[in-house]
Design a protein around this motif. Structure first.
Motif, PDB file in Angstrom:
ATOM      1  N   LEU A 202      44.317  36.497  36.349  1.00  0.00           N
ATOM      2  CA  LEU A 202      44.434  36.595  37.808  1.00  0.00           C
ATOM      3  C   LEU A 202      45.478  35.591  38.272  1.00  0.00           C
ATOM      4  O   LEU A 202      45.490  34.452  37.819  1.00  0.00           O
ATOM      5  CB  LEU A 202      43.090  36.279  38.475  1.00  0.00           C
ATOM      6  CG  LEU A 202      43.109  36.185  40.013  1.00  0.00           C
ATOM      7  CD1 LEU A 202      43.319  37.547  40.641  1.00  0.00           C
ATOM      8  CD2 LEU A 202      41.824  35.560  40.542  1.00  0.00           C
ATOM      9  N   TYR A 203      46.338  36.018  39.186  1.00  0.00           N
ATOM     10  CA  TYR A 203      47.345  35.130  39.765  1.00  0.00           C
ATOM     11  C   TYR A 203      46.833  34.686  41.127  1.00  0.00           C
ATOM     12  O   TYR A 203      46.578  35.507  42.002  1.00  0.00           O
ATOM     13  CB  TYR A 203      48.657  35.899  39.909  1.00  0.00           C
ATOM     14  CG  TYR A 203      49.823  35.106  40.465  1.00  0.00           C
ATOM     15  CD1 TYR A 203      50.778  34.578  39.600  1.00  0.00           C
ATOM     16  CD2 TYR A 203      49.999  34.922  41.829  1.00  0.00           C
ATOM     17  CE1 TYR A 203      51.873  33.874  40.091  1.00  0.00           C
ATOM     18  CE2 TYR A 203      51.083  34.212  42.324  1.00  0.00           C
ATOM     19  CZ  TYR A 203      52.020  33.700  41.448  1.00  0.00           C
ATOM     20  OH  TYR A 203      53.104  33.000  41.932  1.00  0.00           O
TER      21      TYR A 203
ATOM     22  N   THR B 201      37.356  40.246  43.427  1.00  0.00           N
ATOM     23  CA  THR B 201      37.792  41.446  42.707  1.00  0.00           C
ATOM     24  C   THR B 201      37.904  41.158  41.214  1.00  0.00           C
ATOM     25  O   THR B 201      37.520  41.974  40.377  1.00  0.00           O
ATOM     26  CB  THR B 201      39.144  41.942  43.241  1.00  0.00           C
ATOM     27  OG1 THR B 201      39.047  42.102  44.651  1.00  0.00           O
ATOM     28  CG2 THR B 201      39.541  43.268  42.612  1.00  0.00           C
ATOM     29  N   PHE B 202      38.425  39.979  40.901  1.00  0.00           N
ATOM     30  CA  PHE B 202      38.568  39.609  39.494  1.00  0.00           C
ATOM     31  C   PHE B 202      37.187  39.537  38.830  1.00  0.00           C
ATOM     32  O   PHE B 202      36.985  40.043  37.721  1.00  0.00           O
ATOM     33  CB  PHE B 202      39.303  38.266  39.392  1.00  0.00           C
ATOM     34  CG  PHE B 202      39.762  37.921  37.999  1.00  0.00           C
ATOM     35  CD1 PHE B 202      40.608  38.777  37.301  1.00  0.00           C
ATOM     36  CD2 PHE B 202      39.369  36.741  37.391  1.00  0.00           C
ATOM     37  CE1 PHE B 202      41.046  38.456  36.018  1.00  0.00           C
ATOM     38  CE2 PHE B 202      39.804  36.415  36.112  1.00  0.00           C
ATOM     39  CZ  PHE B 202      40.642  37.276  35.424  1.00  0.00           C
TER      40      PHE B 202
ATOM     41  N   GLU C 208      47.293  38.220  27.809  1.00  0.00           N
ATOM     42  CA  GLU C 208      46.910  39.632  27.976  1.00  0.00           C
ATOM     43  C   GLU C 208      47.022  40.392  26.649  1.00  0.00           C
ATOM     44  O   GLU C 208      46.232  41.297  26.386  1.00  0.00           O
ATOM     45  CB  GLU C 208      47.744  40.270  29.089  1.00  0.00           C
ATOM     46  CG  GLU C 208      47.307  39.699  30.440  1.00  0.00           C
ATOM     47  CD  GLU C 208      48.005  40.292  31.657  1.00  0.00           C
ATOM     48  OE1 GLU C 208      47.552  40.002  32.776  1.00  0.00           O
ATOM     49  OE2 GLU C 208      48.995  41.032  31.495  1.00  0.00           O
TER      50      GLU C 208
ATOM     51  N   GLU D 132      47.626  32.004  44.232  1.00  0.00           N
ATOM     52  CA  GLU D 132      48.590  31.035  44.750  1.00  0.00           C
ATOM     53  C   GLU D 132      47.863  29.823  45.342  1.00  0.00           C
ATOM     54  O   GLU D 132      46.916  29.982  46.096  1.00  0.00           O
ATOM     55  CB  GLU D 132      49.434  31.705  45.823  1.00  0.00           C
ATOM     56  CG  GLU D 132      50.648  30.916  46.206  1.00  0.00           C
ATOM     57  CD  GLU D 132      51.473  31.661  47.235  1.00  0.00           C
ATOM     58  OE1 GLU D 132      52.494  32.236  46.853  1.00  0.00           O
ATOM     59  OE2 GLU D 132      51.073  31.673  48.410  1.00  0.00           O
TER      60      GLU D 132
ATOM     61  N   LYS E  59      51.279  34.477  30.370  1.00  0.00           N
ATOM     62  CA  LYS E  59      50.464  35.621  30.806  1.00  0.00           C
ATOM     63  C   LYS E  59      50.485  36.710  29.738  1.00  0.00           C
ATOM     64  O   LYS E  59      49.459  37.281  29.388  1.00  0.00           O
ATOM     65  CB  LYS E  59      51.042  36.150  32.115  1.00  0.00           C
ATOM     66  CG  LYS E  59      50.395  37.413  32.643  1.00  0.00           C
ATOM     67  CD  LYS E  59      51.074  37.826  33.945  1.00  0.00           C
ATOM     68  CE  LYS E  59      50.445  39.038  34.566  1.00  0.00           C
ATOM     69  NZ  LYS E  59      51.023  40.295  34.075  1.00  0.00           N
TER      70      LYS E  59
ATOM     71  N   MET F 118      36.079  42.961  38.357  1.00  0.00           N
ATOM     72  CA  MET F 118      36.864  43.587  37.284  1.00  0.00           C
ATOM     73  C   MET F 118      36.284  43.205  35.914  1.00  0.00           C
ATOM     74  O   MET F 118      36.237  44.010  34.993  1.00  0.00           O
ATOM     75  CB  MET F 118      38.296  43.051  37.392  1.00  0.00           C
ATOM     76  CG  MET F 118      39.348  43.925  36.836  1.00  0.00           C
ATOM     77  SD  MET F 118      40.954  43.225  37.323  1.00  0.00           S
ATOM     78  CE  MET F 118      41.460  42.561  35.775  1.00  0.00           C
TER      79      MET F 118
ATOM     80  N   ARG G 228      40.641  38.093  46.127  1.00  0.00           N
ATOM     81  CA  ARG G 228      41.192  38.156  44.766  1.00  0.00           C
ATOM     82  C   ARG G 228      40.177  37.707  43.721  1.00  0.00           C
ATOM     83  O   ARG G 228      40.000  38.350  42.693  1.00  0.00           O
ATOM     84  CB  ARG G 228      42.429  37.265  44.653  1.00  0.00           C
ATOM     85  CG  ARG G 228      43.607  37.828  45.395  1.00  0.00           C
ATOM     86  CD  ARG G 228      44.799  36.914  45.301  1.00  0.00           C
ATOM     87  NE  ARG G 228      45.721  37.224  46.387  1.00  0.00           N
ATOM     88  CZ  ARG G 228      47.029  37.271  46.284  1.00  0.00           C
ATOM     89  NH1 ARG G 228      47.602  36.994  45.156  1.00  0.00           N
ATOM     90  NH2 ARG G 228      47.784  37.583  47.310  1.00  0.00           N
TER      91      ARG G 228
END
Lengths: 258, 377
Positions: B350-351, B370-371, B343, B353, B339, B374, B367
Motif C-alpha cells: 500500500l502506498y 481498503t488494504f 510484490e 503519503e 515495491k 484486500m 486506503r
C-alpha cells in the motif's frame, strides 16, 4: 430476503436493495451526500419503492466517505472493496475499474475471480475528479450533465492543464476571452481529466475488460477521452453510479449468511 | 496502573513534550543538550561529552515562517524543524547537528545558519563512497570536526575512551531495541502500533542507558504474559517515519498490527551495531560503511528490497505499507524497485503519503481500511 447497501459519497447518496444476493430490486440516488439529509432520503426512497420498512432488511452495509457517521448499519466497508464487488457482479469479466467520483478518482485492479489485487487513489487534489468538472461547468455557464453532449460537437481539442483545478480554471477563462468555442474548451477539459486519471490507472496496470463507474462515468465526453488515452474500450454498466451501493448490498448478503 | 501501563505512560510523557524534558534535564543536571537532525548523527560523541543528544524529527505545526526559506515542495519534516527553529522552540539546545543527507537537508544547514543563529549549527556530510577506505577516512575527519565543535561547546576534551564507552552504551541500546521489536511482534495485542512507536521514539529524548533499562523492564513484564494468538493482519511499515498518533490508530482500528518496520526513525537506527575496535571515531565511520537497507545510504546493489523480503518471510507479514514522506526524493527513488521485489514475493503493498502537517486523515483511513479488506476479504 432483502439486504441493503448504502453508499454515502461526498456529493451524492446512493442505495441499492438486493433480493437473496442475486436480484437488484430497488435503486435510489439522491444528489446530496455526507452531512446532509441525502442518506435518509435515499433510504426512504428505497423503502417506498418496495413498500417495506427497516425491519424487512436483513442486513445493511454502509460505504463511501460518510460511512463512519452512519449509525444504522450492521457493518461499514470501504468504497473500494464495495465497488469491486458491485462491478464484478455486473461485469464478471472486469479486470480494471476506474471510478471517478465527486472528489476523488480511483483505479482498481482485480484478478479473474474478482478479488481486489491493488488500487491507487488520487492525492489531495481536485484535478481529475467530478469537482473539477463542476468548477469548469460553472465558468462555462453550462450544466454538468450537458458536458458530454457539448464536447461531441467539438472540432478542435484545446489543451488544458491537468495538474491543478485552480490553474485550469484561469486557463479556461483565458480561452473564453480569446473566443475559443465552448465545445472545444469542454473537449480539452475532458482530455485533461482523462490524462490525469489514466496516468493513475496505468500505475496499477490496465488490463481488459476496463469498467468505468462513479458519477463521472455518465459523462460520455470523459469516457471517450479516457478510451483514447488508454487505447482500450471502456464498459459503462447501466448502474454505474450505484456500484458501490450494490457491492455493499452484496456484502450485506454475505454477512447475513455468516 | 500496572507496570506495563506505567512505563508506556512515562514514555508517552517524554514524546508529548520533549521541550519540557530538555528544560528539566538542563535544570537537574546542568548539562548541555544537542539536537540531532534526521537521519543519522554520531550521538555517541555527544553522549561521551556528557551532553544529552535529542532527536529532531519535526512535528505537526502550522507553517508560517519556514516558507520564507523552503519552497512548497520541501518535505514536511524539514519544514516543521525549521519552523520550530525560527519560532525559538529549540532555543534550549546548545547546538544542532544537521547531516547533509538529502537535497533538503543540505539546504537546511544553510537556512539554519541564517534563520536560527542563536542555536549553533554543526555541519556533517556523510560520504557516498562509504565502503572504500577513503570514504571511511573522510567520515572519520567529519566526525573529528563534530567532536572538536562539541569540545568547544562543552569546554573540555572528549577522550577516545569516553567515546568507546558511549559506543558500548549505544550498542547495548541497539541490541535492546532489536529485542523489543521481536517482543512487539509476538505481543501485538499488548503492543499496539502506537505503543510500539512510542517506545521507540521515546529513546530520542532520554539518555540511552536509561532508555535501555526502561525498555528492558517493559519487555520483562510483557514476556510474563502468555503469547496470545493475533487474529488480525500483520504489516511491515516502510519509509522515513510513521509517527502520527491518528494514523497509527487507524491501523489498530482496522485490526492491523505493525509486526516489523523498515522506517528510518525506527528499525534502521538500530539494525546494525557499531563495529568493534580501538579507535572510536574509526569505529563510528565504519558503522556507516556496513549500513544497509536505507534510501539515504548509497547502495549500487540495492539490497533494501531483499532485506525487507527476508523480514517478511521470517515474520509472516501479510502486507507492506509504504509510508511515503511527501517530497522525499531518496525514498521515492527506491520505491519502484523495492515495491517490485516485495510484490514479486507475493506480498501486497500500500502506498500511503505522509505529511506531518496533515490534519485530516480520512483519505488515509479509506486506503488503510481498503488494504485491510484486500488482505482479509
Amino acid at each position: 430476503m432483502y439486504t441493503m447497501g448504502l453508499d454515502i459519497g461526498s456529493t451524492a447518496s446512493k442505495g441499492v436493495i438486493v433480493e437473496n444476493g442475486k436480484k437488484i430490486v430497488a435503486v435510489a440516488t439522491i444528489p446530496s451526500g455526507t452531512g446532509t439529509a441525502g442518506p435518509t432520503k435515499t433510504v426512504k426512497e428505497l423503502f417506498s419503492q418496495l413498500s417495506i420498512e427497516r425491519k424487512d432488511i436483513e442486513k445493511l452495509v454502509v460505504t463511501g466517505y460518510g460511512r463512519m457517521k452512519y449509525t444504522d448499519a450492521d457493518k461499514q466497508i470501504s468504497e473500494l472493496s464495495c465497488h469491486t464487488k458491485g462491478v464484478h457482479f455486473l461485469v464478471p469479466t472486469v479486470r480494471t475499474i476506474i471510478d471517478i467520483g465527486g472528489q476523488d478518482a480511483k483505479a482498481l485492479k482485480l484478478d479473474a475471480q474478482g478479488k481486489l489485487l491493488n488500487f491507487v487513489m488520487n492525492d489531495k487534489c481536485a484535478a481529475g475528479t467530478g469537482r473539477f468538472l463542476d468548477v469548469m461547468a460553472k465558468i462555462l455557464e453550462v450544466q454538468v450533465s450537458e458536458l458530454g453532449e457539448l464536447s461531441a460537437k467539438s472540432t478542435q481539442e484545446i489543451s488544458i492543464s491537468s495538474t491543478c483545478t485552480v490553474f485550469a480554471e484561469s486557463e479556461v477563462i483565458s480561452h473564453l476571452s480569446n473566443d475559443i468555442p465552448v465545445e472545444d474548451i469542454i473537449s480539452g477539459i475532458h482530455a485533461s481529466v482523462a490524462k490525469r486519471v489514466s496516468s493513475l490507472a496505468k500505475r496499477v496496470g490496465i488490463q481488459e475488460d476496463v469498467v468505468m463507474v462513479g458519477g463521472v462515468a455518465q459523462n460520455s465526453g470523459v469516457v471517450s477521452a479516457m478510451e483514447k488515452s488508454i487505447g482500450m474500450s471502456i464498459i459503462i454498466p447501466e448502474l454505474a453510479q450505484v456500484t458501490g451501493a450494490l457491492g455493499a448490498a452484496l456484502y450485506a448478503f454475505e454477512e447475513m449468511k455468516k | 496502573m500496572n507496570t506495563i501501563e506505567a512505563i508506556f505512560e512515562q514514555m508517552n510523557e517524554v514524546i508529548c513534550d520533549p521541550g519540557l524534558i530538555v528544560k528539566k534535564y538542563k535544570e537537574e543536571t546542568r548539562k548541555k543538550v544537542i539536537g540531532c537532525f534526521p537521519v543519522y548523527c554520531p550521538e555517541e560523541i555527544i553522549h561521551a561529552a556528557g551532553m544529552l543528544p535529542v532527536g529532531i524529527w519535526g512535528g505537526q505545526t502550522d507553517l508560517e515562517l519556514a516558507k520564507q526559506y523552503f519552497p512548497a515542495f520541501a518535505c514536511s519534516i524539514m519544514q516543521s524543524c525549521l519552523e520550530y527553529g525560527l519560532k525559538g522552540t529549540y532555543n534550549d539546545l546548545s547546538a544542532v547537528i544537521i547531516p547533509g543527507m538529502c537535497d533538503t537537508l543540505i539546504c537546511m544547514g544553510q537556512n539554519w545558519k541564517v534563520g536560527v543563529p542563536q542555536v549553533e549549527y554543526i555541519a556533517l556530510v556523510h560520504p557516498q563512497n562509504r565502503k572504500i577506505q577513503a570514504g571511511i577516512n573522510y567520515l572519520k575527519s567529519e566526525y573529528a570536526h563534530v567532536k572538536k565543535k562539541l569540545e568547544e561547546i562543552g569546554g573540555s576534551e572528549i577522550s577516545n575512551e569516553a567515546i568507546n564507552n558511549s559506543i558500548e552504551v549505544y550498542n547495548a541500546h541497539r541490541k535492546t531495541m532489536r529485542e523489543f521489536v521481536e517482543v512487539a511482534a509476538n505481543y501485538p495485542n499488548v503492543i499496539t502500533p502506537l505503543k510500539r512507536n512510542t517506545v521507540i521514539r521515546s529513546g530520542y529524548f532520554m539518555e540511552k542507558g536509561k532508555h535501555t533499562a526502561l525498555v528492558k523492564e517493559l519487555m520483562a513484564e510483557i514476556v510474563k504474559k502468555p503469547v496470545e494468538k493475533w487474529n488480525g493482519k500483520k504489516v511491515l511499515l516502510s519509509g522515513i517515519l510513521a509517527d502520527s498518533k491518528e494514523l497509527l490508530s487507524i491501523f489498530e482500528e482496522n485490526n492491523m498490527a505493525v509486526i516489523a518496520d523498515d522506517l528510518a526513525q525506527e528499525t534502521r537506527q538500530f539494525r546494525y551495531d557499531v563495529p568493534q575496535g580501538k579507535d572510536a571515531l574509526d569505529r563510528l565511520a565504519r558503522h556507516w560503511s556496513i549500513f544497509e537497507g536505507c534510501s539515504l545510504s548509497y547502495d549500487p546493489e540495492k539490497k533494501r528490497g531483499g532485506i525487507m523480503v527476508d523480514e517478511i518471510k521470517k515474520k509472516g507479514i501479510d502486507g507492506v505499507v509504504f509510508c511515503m514522506m511527501k517530497f522525499c526524493d531518496p525514498e521515492e527513488y527506491d520505491y519502484p524497485l523495492v515495491k517490485k521485489e516485495i510484490e514479486d514475493a507475493g506480498v501486497p503493498t500500500l502506498y500511503l503519503e505522509i505529511d506531518q502537517q496533515m490534519e485530516n486523515n480520512e483519505q488515509a483511513r479509506t486506503r488503510i481500511q481498503t488494504f485491510a479488506e484486500m488482505l482479509s476479504l
